[in-house]
Design a protein around this motif. Structure first.
Motif, short mmCIF file in Angstrom:
data_model
loop_
_atom_site.label_atom_id
_atom_site.label_comp_id
_atom_site.label_asym_id
_atom_site.label_seq_id
_atom_site.Cartn_x
_atom_site.Cartn_y
_atom_site.Cartn_z
N ARG A 119 -37.20 -9.83 -22.61
CA ARG A 119 -38.54 -10.37 -22.46
C ARG A 119 -38.50 -11.83 -22.01
N GLY A 120 -37.69 -12.63 -22.69
CA GLY A 120 -37.57 -14.04 -22.31
C GLY A 120 -37.03 -14.18 -20.89
N ALA A 121 -36.02 -13.38 -20.58
CA ALA A 121 -35.37 -13.49 -19.27
C ALA A 121 -36.38 -13.24 -18.15
N ILE A 177 -29.50 -14.08 -15.38
CA ILE A 177 -29.60 -15.36 -16.08
C ILE A 177 -28.29 -15.68 -16.81
N CYS A 178 -27.69 -14.67 -17.40
CA CYS A 178 -26.41 -14.91 -18.09
C CYS A 178 -25.35 -15.40 -17.10
N ASP A 179 -25.30 -14.75 -15.93
CA ASP A 179 -24.32 -15.18 -14.92
C ASP A 179 -24.55 -16.64 -14.53
N GLU A 180 -25.83 -16.95 -14.34
CA GLU A 180 -26.20 -18.31 -13.93
C GLU A 180 -25.76 -19.32 -15.01
N LEU A 181 -26.10 -19.00 -16.26
CA LEU A 181 -25.75 -19.91 -17.37
C LEU A 181 -24.23 -20.03 -17.50
N ASP A 196 -29.71 -4.95 -17.88
CA ASP A 196 -31.04 -5.42 -17.50
C ASP A 196 -30.86 -6.50 -16.42
N ALA A 197 -31.54 -6.31 -15.29
CA ALA A 197 -31.28 -7.18 -14.14
C ALA A 197 -31.53 -8.65 -14.46
N ILE A 213 -19.75 -22.69 -26.86
CA ILE A 213 -21.00 -21.94 -26.77
C ILE A 213 -20.71 -20.44 -26.77
N GLY A 214 -21.51 -19.70 -27.54
CA GLY A 214 -21.49 -18.24 -27.45
C GLY A 214 -22.71 -17.81 -26.66
N LEU A 215 -22.48 -17.19 -25.50
CA LEU A 215 -23.58 -16.74 -24.66
C LEU A 215 -23.79 -15.25 -24.92
N ILE A 216 -24.98 -14.89 -25.39
CA ILE A 216 -25.21 -13.51 -25.82
C ILE A 216 -26.20 -12.80 -24.90
N ASN A 217 -25.71 -11.82 -24.21
CA ASN A 217 -26.57 -10.99 -23.37
C ASN A 217 -27.04 -9.81 -24.23
N MET A 218 -28.32 -9.84 -24.61
CA MET A 218 -28.83 -8.82 -25.54
C MET A 218 -28.95 -7.46 -24.89
N LYS A 219 -29.08 -7.42 -23.59
CA LYS A 219 -29.26 -6.13 -22.93
C LYS A 219 -28.49 -6.09 -21.61
N VAL A 220 -27.21 -5.80 -21.73
CA VAL A 220 -26.38 -5.72 -20.53
C VAL A 220 -26.90 -4.58 -19.67
#
Ligand code: ATP
Ligand code: MG
Length: 442
Positions: free
Chosen positions: A409-411, A364-368, A358-359, A349-356
């Motif tokens: 926005r999604g986050a 959510i990225c950390d959680e995933l 952004d709280a 899996i590639g996990l992409i944080n679009m806006k590092v």
């Protein structure tokens, strides 16, 4: 793995020296670094794929009853003089002298060395059958190294060697490797077709090359369309059952298939026009029965049940893991980059944080990331401060099977997007469902 701490030297430009797509994509994706003519370093992403390929090769060799060893790369010329091949081998062999002026060589293959091991220990038919393999670097001073790791001078090879009392036993050993190869390549997402191959000066009818059809292949091949739909033997295949294994080999050798050197125009003419597949192919494996070619000159013999000594009947079986990576990419890519089959992908899996920064995105990225890791998934987490467009391009280029995209926005709404690299399909899902869909729990 966090991309900010990883070593992924992506190239933006197309390297001019690369003539075929796999070479281009391997360089661009930071998998390999050329060190000299036909010689490559494996960078972290490439090394992960190589390891995955070797793991599959090992599992299938072991399943078929072969035993792993490891022999040296540098060999003594003495052994090769015993078999007569030291003079025959020609310029492909890299010859070296040690400090005492002794003739050495960088092994292009290991028949002599493994025969030396065998003859030193095995004296009775009761210790047979025996099949020893290793995965080791080889050097061949190819006339025309090209296409990156497809035809390099230093390359990785899995080479197995079987020892049997007689032809019948050797044929059963050959069949086991044949079936093991079918499984090996299928597990890597490849369709490999066994084709009758030239046995050279040794003769006999027992040699097959395993060929992947691809436009960039170096050989011209001919086969019946039936091969494209033949069922590949499953994990429950009983390698101890010679009859069952022989049945599979018969099924896979009945339709017409041959490389150019072995092509038989009369037999080809008998294949219905609509069933003819004439294409370019890449050789990824080669199996060979050669009987007493080495056991006789090198004195590898065992006591048979008849109380007499017999030279053992041998075969050798090669797979090129480094060439396989190029072959997989030739078979599986698009204009944006590599599309890894899941079994050999460097990460799942590639996990992409679009806006590092952004709280919501960071949380959510950390959680995933934690949940995927806990579920045993290999994740490459793009936590860099690159802009989103660049991150998407990198993700497509390196071709991980799944992308999980986390935007502000999604986050904020607790949602993420997942994208399948192969189908291009995208889904927007709540975090828990995204995790479940990719095999992890919230
Ligand atoms: P080729 O005809 O392509 O030169 P070969 O018949 O010399 O191959 P083998 O001696 O049968 O190859 O080697 C076993 C396997 O090792 C091949 O099927 C291939 O996958 C791999 N291999 C051989 N030569 C190379 C090379 N120069 N670079 C990368 N892989 C190679
Ligand atoms: Mg060769």
């Amino acid at each position: 793995m966090r991309l900010s701490r990883y070593f992924l030297p992506i190239l933006k430009e197309n390297p001019r020296e690369a003539e075929i797509v796999s070479h281009r994509l391997m360089l661009r994706a930071g998998m390999i670094r050329q060190q000299g003519q036909g010689s490559f370093s494996w960078l972290p992403l490439g090394k992960r794929v190589l390891d995955k390929i070797c793991r599959i090769v090992r599992e299938e060799q072991d399943r078929a009853g072969a035993l792993e060893i490891l022999m040296p790369t540098i060999q003594s010329a003495e052994l090769w003089r015993e078999s007569g091949r030291y003079d025959d081998y020609g310029k492909e062999m890299l010859r070296i002298k040690d400090r005492n002026e002794r003739d050495m060589l960088f092994g292009p293959t290991n028949e002599e060395m493994v025969t030396e091991i065998f003859r030193s220990y095995v004296k009775s038919y009761k210790d047979l059958p025996l099949n020893l393999y290793h995965i080791q670097w080889k050097f061949r001073d190819e006339m025309r190294p090209r296409f990156g790791v497809m035809r390099s001078r230093e390359f990785l090879m899995k080479d197995a060697y079987s020892f049997d009392l007689d032809y019948e036993g050797a044929k059963a050993a050959y069949n086991r490797m044949f079936v093991s190869y079918l499984r090996t390549f299928t597990r890597m997402g490849l369709q490999a077709i066994p084709m009758r191959a030239d046995t050279g000066p040794i003769g006999g009818d027992l040699s097959h090359e395993f060929i992947i059809l691809a436009e960039t292949g170096e050989s011209q091949v001919f086969c019946h369309r039936d091969y494209l739909a033949l069922p590949v033997p499953g994990a429950a295949t009983d390698f101890a059952n010679d009859g069952e294994i022989d049945g599979i080999v018969k099924q896979w050798t009945t339709p017409y298939a041959a490389t150019e050197e072995m092509h038989d125009e009369a037999a080809w003419a008998a294949v219905p026009e609509a069933d003819k597949v004439s294409a370019r192919g890449i050789e990824v494996g080669h199996i060979f029965h050669f009987g007493e070619k080495y056991s006789k000159p090198m004195g590898a013999k065992v006591m048979g049940p008849d109380g007499k000594e017999h030279f053992v009947s041998m075969g050798s079986y090669g797979i090129g893991p480094s060439r396989l990576i190029a072959a997989i990419i030739e078979a599986s890519h698009d204009e944006n980059g590599i599309i890894w089959p899941e079994a050999v992908a460097p990460f799942d899996i590639g996990l992409i944080n679009m806006k590092v920064g952004d709280a919501d995105c960071d949380r959510i990225c950390d959680e995933l990331y934690k949940a995927f890791e806990a579920a045993g998934k290999d994740v490459l987490y793009d936590d860099t401060d690159q802009r989103a467009g660049g991150k998407f391009a990198t993700a497509d280029l390196i071709g991980l099977p799944w992308q999980v995209i986390v935007g502000p926005r999604g986050a904020a709404a607790g949602e993420v997007e997942i994208k399948n690299r192969k189908s291009g399909e995208r889904l927007t899902l709540p975090v828990a469902e995204a995790l479940a869909k990719l095999g992890a729990n919230a």
